[in-house]
Design an enzyme around this catalytic site. Structure first.
Site, mmCIF file in Angstrom:
data_model
loop_
_atom_site.group_PDB
_atom_site.id
_atom_site.type_symbol
_atom_site.label_atom_id
_atom_site.label_comp_id
_atom_site.label_asym_id
_atom_site.label_seq_id
_atom_site.Cartn_x
_atom_site.Cartn_y
_atom_site.Cartn_z
ATOM 1 N N GLY A 97 0.823 -1.208 0.000
ATOM 2 C CA GLY A 97 0.000 0.000 0.000
ATOM 3 C C GLY A 97 0.856 1.256 0.000
ATOM 4 N N ASN A 108 -7.296 5.183 9.032
ATOM 5 C CA ASN A 108 -6.865 3.915 9.622
ATOM 6 C C ASN A 108 -6.886 3.924 11.148
ATOM 7 O OD1 ASN A 108 -4.688 5.704 8.505
ATOM 8 N ND2 ASN A 108 -3.456 4.537 9.960
ATOM 9 N N GLN A 158 -7.413 1.356 3.729
ATOM 10 C CA GLN A 158 -8.192 0.900 4.880
ATOM 11 C C GLN A 158 -9.636 0.564 4.485
ATOM 12 O OE1 GLN A 158 -7.877 -0.646 8.228
ATOM 13 N NE2 GLN A 158 -6.134 0.656 7.773
ATOM 14 N N SER A 190 -4.129 -2.307 -0.584
ATOM 15 C CA SER A 190 -3.090 -3.223 -0.116
ATOM 16 C C SER A 190 -3.731 -4.539 0.297
ATOM 17 C CB SER A 190 -2.351 -2.606 1.069
ATOM 18 O OG SER A 190 -1.364 -3.496 1.538
ATOM 19 N N HIS A 214 -2.926 -7.106 2.157
ATOM 20 C CA HIS A 214 -2.905 -7.680 3.512
ATOM 21 C C HIS A 214 -3.934 -7.052 4.443
ATOM 22 C CE1 HIS A 214 -0.678 -4.735 6.142
ATOM 23 N NE2 HIS A 214 -0.253 -4.271 4.971
ATOM 24 N N THR A 274 10.454 -8.348 -11.585
ATOM 25 C CA THR A 274 9.724 -9.582 -11.867
ATOM 26 C C THR A 274 8.490 -9.645 -10.980
ATOM 27 O OG1 THR A 274 11.741 -10.691 -12.530
ATOM 28 C CG2 THR A 274 9.909 -12.106 -11.846
ATOM 29 N N CYS A 321 5.523 4.816 20.589
ATOM 30 C CA CYS A 321 6.653 5.067 21.467
ATOM 31 C C CYS A 321 7.924 5.077 20.634
ATOM 32 C CB CYS A 321 6.731 3.999 22.546
ATOM 33 S SG CYS A 321 8.064 4.308 23.715
#
Ligand SMILES: *Cc1c(COP(=O)(O)O)cnc(C)c1O
Length: 383
Positions: free
Chosen positions: A74, A154, A182, A202, A204, A240, A327
């Site tokens: 993404g 997101n 998202q 994206s 995933h 590729t 963090c």
């Protein structure tokens, strides 16, 4: 002691690969290992698989197969759309417009372009994280070469009025990019209805493999490739092709939209139960828009607690969730999204994002609701 099962409430971060997607991918790791650029049978099989995947994606997005480019994630889709268009348009102007709540793949790309003479307007949002389309209209200048606004945020799940923003951009003949990473697999995507010129996805994020991005690139909207090399992907992205990944991405996208009518109402009901009950915790606030939000997103801010401490406590009990504050080297940076929404900095430190997926059950929600109030209470007394 056997490892306890993770109860996963972080589907905005990533999702598990659907086993049916894995089945579709496996032949391209094993017997069908050809390079799609090779002209012998094994290579042609790989090319046919990519062509088939491209046609499936095009059908779902409502575009031509030649308008679909596969790439590496993404973030790469966002980079290719924004840098590719900006560098191809340098003779026309040097102004970009985006919002202050975008993913870093968009924000940092705009900041990078500022080193090359581009100037960016970062639009403010309201308290729900909504971009005002009229603000986009007012920000457009004769120098504007691109507007980029996300479909859904997101962190807080707010759905942006992208179709209206696209209408304004189209009327002013300025290309419009939508980071739909998202929203992909969660909201219907019709590139024509959205007035999109570029749109990023994206795999995933919708139960496909990690490492596969999809970019819709409307015919006639020229991009400069950001990877030089071979002429794969019609010269827009050298390298590729990840055949198994591309097949997986298309299969996952098709499954997500085939199953959307069954999955969405179920997830939304669980989410509403989650929101309703979490908000009974004293000092808790819903972040993002109450209605115009992703069906799986429940995000909160708690007074007097650190988001990271909530996460660590949830993790000990086997729950995966997320916080907007990251963090970095010992100090906690509150989310740029919450700060843009004018959430007080103290409250922004106590953010918790719970994002549901198709495998979550009512029992998962009940298990979380059983422990969360106690965690918040304990953390407050420790301060
Ligand atoms: C996850 C995400 C990205 C980045 O996608 P990757 O495939 O992880 O690089 C970009 N934009 C949004 C809105 C996202 O949620």
């Amino acid at each position: 002691m056997p490892e306890q099962r993770t109860i996963y409430f972080d589907h905005a971060a990533t999702t598990a690969l659907d086993p049916r997607v894995l089945d579709a991918m496996i032949p391209y790791f094993t017997s069908e290992y050809g390079n799609a650029s090779s002209i012998y049978t094994l290579g042609r099989h790989a090319m046919q698989a990519i062509d088939g995947a491209r046609e499936q994606v095009a059908e779902i997005l409502g575009c031509r197969p030649t308008e679909v480019t596969f790439n590496g994630c993404g973030s790469e889709s966002d980079n290719l759309a924004i840098k590719g268009l900006a560098f191809a348009s340098q003779k026309k102007g040097n102004h970009l417009i985006t919002s202050s709540i975008e993913h870093h793949a968009v924000l940092h790309t705009c900041q990078y372009l500022e080193r090359f003479g581009f100037k960016t307007t970062y639009l403010a949002v309201d308290g729900y994280g909504c971009v005002d389309p009229d603000e986009v209209g007012r920000a457009l200048t004769g120098q504007t070469v691109l507007v980029s606004v996300m479909f859904a945020n997101n962190e807080v799940g707010t759905i942006e009025p992208v179709a209206e923003i696209g209408r304004i951009c189209r009327a002013r003949k300025v290309p419009f990019h939508i980071d739909a990473v998202q929203a992909g697999g969660a909201l219907p995507i019709d590139v024509a209805a959205l007035n999109a010129d570029l749109l990023s996805l994206s795999a995933h994020k919708f139960y496909g493999p990690k490492g596969v991005g999809i970019l819709y690139n409307r015919q006639g909207v020229r991009l400069l490739p950001q990877l030089q090399g071979g002429s794969q992907e019609r010269g827009k992205r050298a390298g590729t092709e990840n055949v198994a990944g591309i097949v997986g991405a298309a299969t996952a996208l098709r499954l997500a939209y085939d199953e959307l009518p069954q999955v969405t109402p179920r997830i939304q009901k669980l989410r509403d139960r989650l929101i309703e009950n979490v908000l009974t915790i004293p000092g808790s606030h819903l972040t993002g828009h109450p209605i115009e939000r992703l069906p799986n997103n429940a995000s909160f801010a708690f007074e007097g607690v650190e988001g990271e401490s909530i996460l660590l406590n949830l993790d000990l009990l086997g729950f995966a969730a997320s916080t907007g504050s990251a963090c970095t080297s010992g100090s906690v940076d509150p989310s740029h999204v919450l700060l843009a929404m004018q959430v007080p900095i103290e409250l922004a430190h106590g953010s918790l994002r719970l994002t549901l997926g198709k495998d979550n059950t009512g029992a998962d929600v009940d298990a979380l609701l059983k422990v969360l109030p106690g965690i918040i209470e304990k953390l407050r007394t420790l301060r």
